[in-house]
Design a protein around this motif. Sequence first.
Motif, PDB file in Angstrom:
ATOM      1  N   UNK A  31       0.836  -1.201   0.000  1.00 40.33           N
ATOM      2  CA  UNK A  31       0.000   0.000   0.000  1.00 40.33           C
ATOM      3  C   UNK A  31       0.869   1.249   0.000  1.00 40.33           C
ATOM      4  N   UNK A  32       1.933   1.221   0.797  1.00 39.10           N
ATOM      5  CA  UNK A  32       2.826   2.380   0.877  1.00 39.10           C
ATOM      6  C   UNK A  32       3.461   2.683  -0.477  1.00 39.10           C
ATOM      7  N   UNK A  33       3.968   1.657  -1.152  1.00 40.77           N
ATOM      8  CA  UNK A  33       4.620   1.883  -2.438  1.00 40.77           C
ATOM      9  C   UNK A  33       3.606   2.307  -3.494  1.00 40.77           C
ATOM     10  N   UNK A  34       2.413   1.721  -3.473  1.00 43.17           N
ATOM     11  CA  UNK A  34       1.388   2.095  -4.444  1.00 43.17           C
ATOM     12  C   UNK A  34       0.986   3.559  -4.274  1.00 43.17           C
ATOM     13  N   UNK A  35       0.812   4.008  -3.034  1.00 43.80           N
ATOM     14  CA  UNK A  35       0.451   5.407  -2.792  1.00 43.80           C
ATOM     15  C   UNK A  35       1.605   6.346  -3.137  1.00 43.80           C
ATOM     16  N   UNK A  36       2.856   5.872  -2.934  1.00 45.11           N
ATOM     17  CA  UNK A  36       3.999   6.689  -3.342  1.00 45.11           C
ATOM     18  C   UNK A  36       3.968   6.938  -4.838  1.00 45.11           C
ATOM     19  N   UNK A  37       3.674   5.880  -5.610  1.00 42.42           N
ATOM     20  CA  UNK A  37       3.588   6.037  -7.061  1.00 42.42           C
ATOM     21  C   UNK A  37       2.432   6.951  -7.458  1.00 42.42           C
ATOM     22  N   UNK A  38       1.338   6.911  -6.690  1.00 38.42           N
ATOM     23  CA  UNK A  38       0.205   7.795  -6.977  1.00 38.42           C
ATOM     24  C   UNK A  38       0.625   9.259  -6.851  1.00 38.42           C
ATOM     25  N   UNK A  39       1.334   9.590  -5.777  1.00 39.96           N
ATOM     26  CA  UNK A  39       1.707  10.985  -5.553  1.00 39.96           C
ATOM     27  C   UNK A  39       2.834  11.441  -6.472  1.00 39.96           C
ATOM     28  N   UNK A  40       3.676  10.535  -6.903  1.00 36.55           N
ATOM     29  CA  UNK A  40       4.848  10.924  -7.704  1.00 36.55           C
ATOM     30  C   UNK A  40       4.566  10.938  -9.200  1.00 36.55           C
ATOM     31  N   UNK A  41       3.800   9.942  -9.685  1.00 39.22           N
ATOM     32  CA  UNK A  41       3.723   9.744 -11.124  1.00 39.22           C
ATOM     33  C   UNK A  41       2.325   9.862 -11.720  1.00 39.22           C
ATOM     34  N   UNK A  42       1.278   9.611 -10.937  1.00 37.30           N
ATOM     35  CA  UNK A  42      -0.047   9.429 -11.538  1.00 37.30           C
ATOM     36  C   UNK A  42      -0.739  10.736 -11.876  1.00 37.30           C
ATOM     37  N   UNK A  43      -0.418  11.815 -11.182  1.00 39.00           N
ATOM     38  CA  UNK A  43      -1.180  13.043 -11.358  1.00 39.00           C
ATOM     39  C   UNK A  43      -2.622  12.858 -10.945  1.00 39.00           C
ATOM     40  N   UNK A  44      -2.844  12.026  -9.931  1.00 34.25           N
ATOM     41  CA  UNK A  44      -4.204  11.689  -9.504  1.00 34.25           C
ATOM     42  C   UNK A  44      -4.708  12.683  -8.474  1.00 34.25           C
ATOM     43  N   UNK A  45      -6.046  12.739  -8.379  1.00 39.44           N
ATOM     44  CA  UNK A  45      -6.688  13.552  -7.345  1.00 39.44           C
ATOM     45  C   UNK A  45      -7.385  12.689  -6.314  1.00 39.44           C
ATOM     46  N   UNK A  46      -7.749  11.459  -6.679  1.00 37.44           N
ATOM     47  CA  UNK A  46      -8.388  10.536  -5.740  1.00 37.44           C
ATOM     48  C   UNK A  46      -7.759   9.162  -5.871  1.00 37.44           C
ATOM     49  N   UNK A  47      -7.847   8.428  -4.785  1.00 37.28           N
ATOM     50  CA  UNK A  47      -7.354   7.053  -4.764  1.00 37.28           C
ATOM     51  C   UNK A  47      -8.199   6.249  -3.788  1.00 37.28           C
TER      52      UNK A  47
END
Length: 381
Positions: free
Chosen positions: A292-308
Amino acid sequence: MSGSPWRGRPADTALVLAVGLVALVGLVVQSRGIDTAAEWAALPVVLASSAALYARRRHPVPVGVLALAAVGAYGALLHKPGPIMLVFVVALYTVVDEGHLRVAVGLGLASVIAFAVADSYNRSPDTMNGATLLHAGWLVAVIVGVTRNRRAYLAEARARAEAATQRMEEEARRRATEERLRIARDLHDVLGHHLSMINVQASAALHRPDAARSEQALTAIKEASKETLRELRTALGTLRQDDAASVVPAPGLHRLDDLITTVGRSEVDIRTEFAEVGALPPEVDLAVYRIVQEALTNVTRHAGATTAVVRVRSDSGDVLVEVEDDGTGAPGAPGSGILGMHERARALGGSLTTGTRPDGGFRVRARLPLRPRPSPASEPA
């Protein structure tokens, strides 16, 4: 020979009785009764030398010398060789079997000389001393045969010992490699996640220089750096076995809320869907947290996402972990973070898949068994 079935007190006792009986009966038959003083003197020689075989394993050389002396005394008393030679053969066999080859050769030569002297009393001038030659050949066969068997046994024992040592060394190297990979994954997860959070917060503060935003960013940076130190202490604590009491417990499900709160400060709206999964084994609990930690790290660094969305639930003896976002970041080539998540899942006998969602965004899905199973040896570590 080491490992021979003829070991222990019962075997020694049986051997003493058998050899003693053969030697005693041979004396009586050869002498046609025990009548003369010489024959009565030969009787204790036979009994004493046979009884000495009981200590042949503990004291092989003294027993061999005693058996040779008994053969010489028997020949001197009766002026002929006799079944007492069986006592000497057994003693000589033991001397060779215990590794005293030079002593055995010396005893064999001495016995041939004693046998020839005793046999010469009964040899006519025109008769070849064939019995002496037969005796010599017999002893040579005993020494050579036992020596060959002993060398073969020792060679096999050395080969087994070397193979066992090699297996132990290979197992130690394998364990050391697995430990290095585990520590590398932990350090990557800890540093990658928290430093990414610090970078995101610092960038946000620089792009929006207002007091409230700066205070919020500095607070987030403080918490992230504090958490980094805590988890570094946990990751490196395994290298300090002498200070186990100071090692911080590894993170798990109980820390997911704190993790999501920290990530939420990066302006990503994170929703959780946690079902009751019960107590997890420590290695599974840690793997859930790290994935979960690594997946959320990728969300904040690469995805340009607003929700998860983060989901954790049980399913048929497994625990399912899913992290989905609505970002537009392309997955690209798998980095060390995704590879690390795959390794964590595979090490527990589970699986992990990653990819884009049909309606946009990215998904990480892991299935971990509640009873971890080691991955097959053929799979890469």
